[in-house]
Design a protein around this motif. Structure first.
Motif, mmCIF file in Angstrom:
data_model
loop_
_atom_site.group_PDB
_atom_site.id
_atom_site.type_symbol
_atom_site.label_atom_id
_atom_site.label_comp_id
_atom_site.label_asym_id
_atom_site.label_seq_id
_atom_site.Cartn_x
_atom_site.Cartn_y
_atom_site.Cartn_z
ATOM 1 N N LEU A 45 0.857 -1.261 -0.013
ATOM 2 C CA LEU A 45 0.092 -0.129 0.096
ATOM 3 C C LEU A 45 0.893 1.140 -0.143
ATOM 4 O O LEU A 45 1.770 1.364 0.912
ATOM 5 N N THR A 46 0.513 2.103 -0.786
ATOM 6 C CA THR A 46 1.130 3.548 -0.727
ATOM 7 C C THR A 46 0.050 4.381 -0.803
ATOM 8 O O THR A 46 -0.855 4.488 -1.103
ATOM 9 N N CYS A 47 0.511 5.700 -0.296
ATOM 10 C CA CYS A 47 -0.100 6.688 -0.152
ATOM 11 C C CYS A 47 0.744 8.116 -0.232
ATOM 12 O O CYS A 47 1.654 8.233 0.302
ATOM 13 N N PHE A 48 0.107 8.990 -1.247
ATOM 14 C CA PHE A 48 0.747 10.242 -1.748
ATOM 15 C C PHE A 48 -0.192 11.456 -1.470
ATOM 16 O O PHE A 48 -1.319 11.245 -1.955
ATOM 17 N N ALA A 49 0.204 12.375 -0.811
ATOM 18 C CA ALA A 49 -0.782 13.451 -0.525
ATOM 19 C C ALA A 49 -0.054 14.560 -1.728
ATOM 20 O O ALA A 49 1.007 14.942 -1.658
ATOM 21 N N ARG A 50 -1.115 15.211 -2.218
ATOM 22 C CA ARG A 50 -0.913 16.385 -3.244
ATOM 23 C C ARG A 50 -1.722 17.522 -2.975
ATOM 24 O O ARG A 50 -2.897 17.402 -2.615
ATOM 25 N N ASP A 51 -0.937 18.881 -2.781
ATOM 26 C CA ASP A 51 -1.734 20.167 -2.820
ATOM 27 C C ASP A 51 -1.495 20.492 -3.976
ATOM 28 O O ASP A 51 -0.656 21.049 -4.450
ATOM 29 N N GLY A 52 -2.744 20.312 -4.835
ATOM 30 C CA GLY A 52 -2.724 20.823 -6.262
ATOM 31 C C GLY A 52 -1.807 19.953 -7.001
ATOM 32 O O GLY A 52 -1.941 18.599 -6.801
ATOM 33 N N GLU A 53 -0.812 20.250 -7.739
ATOM 34 C CA GLU A 53 0.167 19.564 -8.345
ATOM 35 C C GLU A 53 1.317 19.289 -7.456
ATOM 36 O O GLU A 53 2.245 18.234 -7.924
ATOM 37 N N ARG A 54 1.535 19.831 -6.201
ATOM 38 C CA ARG A 54 2.607 19.531 -5.171
ATOM 39 C C ARG A 54 2.504 18.299 -4.536
ATOM 40 O O ARG A 54 1.517 18.273 -3.896
ATOM 41 N N LEU A 55 3.559 17.438 -4.617
ATOM 42 C CA LEU A 55 3.525 16.527 -3.785
ATOM 43 C C LEU A 55 4.221 16.845 -2.442
ATOM 44 O O LEU A 55 5.088 17.558 -2.171
ATOM 45 N N VAL A 56 3.315 16.682 -1.504
ATOM 46 C CA VAL A 56 3.438 17.084 -0.023
ATOM 47 C C VAL A 56 3.641 16.109 1.200
ATOM 48 O O VAL A 56 4.199 16.493 2.289
ATOM 49 N N GLY A 57 3.275 14.776 0.906
ATOM 50 C CA GLY A 57 3.489 13.813 1.647
ATOM 51 C C GLY A 57 3.248 12.149 1.267
ATOM 52 O O GLY A 57 2.886 12.400 0.125
ATOM 53 N N ILE A 58 4.117 11.236 1.702
ATOM 54 C CA ILE A 58 4.326 9.959 1.278
ATOM 55 C C ILE A 58 4.002 9.108 2.648
ATOM 56 O O ILE A 58 4.522 9.460 3.348
ATOM 57 N N ALA A 59 3.856 7.995 2.099
ATOM 58 C CA ALA A 59 3.554 6.686 3.149
ATOM 59 C C ALA A 59 3.875 5.644 2.526
ATOM 60 O O ALA A 59 3.000 5.618 1.319
ATOM 61 N N ARG A 60 3.990 4.562 2.871
ATOM 62 C CA ARG A 60 3.624 3.242 2.306
ATOM 63 C C ARG A 60 3.664 2.098 3.649
ATOM 64 O O ARG A 60 3.841 2.107 4.620
ATOM 65 N N ALA A 61 3.183 0.998 3.085
ATOM 66 C CA ALA A 61 2.918 -0.155 4.138
ATOM 67 C C ALA A 61 3.433 -1.618 3.425
ATOM 68 O O ALA A 61 2.891 -1.831 2.272
ATOM 69 N N LEU A 62 3.631 -2.575 4.362
ATOM 70 C CA LEU A 62 3.683 -4.011 4.052
ATOM 71 C C LEU A 62 2.731 -4.577 4.587
ATOM 72 O O LEU A 62 2.314 -4.171 6.025
ATOM 73 N N SER A 63 1.928 -5.723 4.160
ATOM 74 C CA SER A 63 0.738 -6.144 4.964
ATOM 75 C C SER A 63 0.414 -7.768 4.230
ATOM 76 O O SER A 63 0.482 -7.844 3.156
ATOM 77 N N ASP A 64 -0.112 -8.712 4.994
ATOM 78 C CA ASP A 64 -0.491 -9.861 4.591
ATOM 79 C C ASP A 64 -2.093 -9.776 4.261
ATOM 80 O O ASP A 64 -2.407 -10.630 4.105
ATOM 81 N N ARG A 65 -2.553 -8.597 4.418
ATOM 82 C CA ARG A 65 -3.943 -8.116 4.363
ATOM 83 C C ARG A 65 -4.883 -9.232 5.181
ATOM 84 O O ARG A 65 -6.135 -9.387 4.816
ATOM 85 N N THR A 66 -4.484 -9.699 6.037
ATOM 86 C CA THR A 66 -5.211 -10.628 7.060
ATOM 87 C C THR A 66 -5.061 -10.577 8.432
ATOM 88 O O THR A 66 -5.977 -10.107 8.990
ATOM 89 N N VAL A 67 -3.800 -10.350 8.768
ATOM 90 C CA VAL A 67 -3.613 -10.510 10.237
ATOM 91 C C VAL A 67 -2.587 -9.176 10.660
ATOM 92 O O VAL A 67 -2.855 -8.419 11.477
ATOM 93 N N GLN A 68 -1.461 -8.996 9.905
ATOM 94 C CA GLN A 68 -0.395 -7.921 10.289
ATOM 95 C C GLN A 68 -0.040 -7.094 9.175
ATOM 96 O O GLN A 68 -0.006 -7.386 7.908
ATOM 97 N N SER A 69 0.166 -5.657 9.538
ATOM 98 C CA SER A 69 0.617 -4.880 8.613
ATOM 99 C C SER A 69 1.820 -4.021 9.470
ATOM 100 O O SER A 69 1.981 -4.082 10.516
ATOM 101 N N VAL A 70 2.496 -3.554 8.635
ATOM 102 C CA VAL A 70 3.611 -2.712 8.954
ATOM 103 C C VAL A 70 3.606 -1.361 8.416
ATOM 104 O O VAL A 70 3.729 -1.508 6.876
#
Length: 143
Positions: A45-70
């Motif tokens: 999973l990735t997440c990108f925050a944009r203020d208009g065209e400007r990239l202002v935030g990022i995040a990511r995760a690993l997951s088994d989509r059942t029990v555990q995520s990081v």
């Protein structure tokens, strides 16, 4: 900060040099744009925050989509910190992950932010690092 910051959950069209600059300014350290691209493209999973065209935030995760995520690398430009964007990004990611358990690495000093989202300090977490002295100096591990 614009009220209409959009969140995207794919890596299409990301300027990785811009993302690396956010990573450095946040500050989470230095990452080469290509290394950052590969880590995000290989994440569940990735997440990108944009203020208009400007990239202002990022995040990511690993997951088994059942029990555990990081969750890794939640970071945003300093001028966007403390205004609710990090909370919005975290809630969106946790909702999409949907696992009953989620862990993360907090930047030392940012633990109260994650506590407000329901995270608790771990007593038994262990880390293997290629630079234990550096990780200890930055406050991530004890030697």
């Amino acid at each position: 900060m614009s009220a209409d910051i959009g969140l995207r959950f794919d890596t299409n069209g990301v300027d990785w040099a811009e993302a690396a600059a956010i990573f450095e300014r946040a500050p989470l350290g230095t990452r080469e744009p290509d290394t950052l691209r590969r880590t995000f493209e290989n994440s569940d999973l990735t997440c990108f925050a944009r203020d208009g065209e400007r990239l202002v935030g990022i995040a990511r995760a690993l997951s088994d989509r059942t029990v555990q995520s990081v969750i890794y690398d939640l970071c945003m430009l300093p001028e966007y910190q403390g205004k609710g964007l990090g909370t919005r990004m975290m809630r969106a990611m946790l909702e999409r992950l949907g696992t009953p358990s989620c862990v993360l690495w907090a930047v030392p000093g940012k633990e109260p932010f994650y506590a407000r989202l329901g995270f608790h300090p771990m007593l038994t977490a262990m880390a293997l690092s290629d630079d234990p002295e550096g990780a200890a100096a930055r406050g991530y591990i004890t030697l």
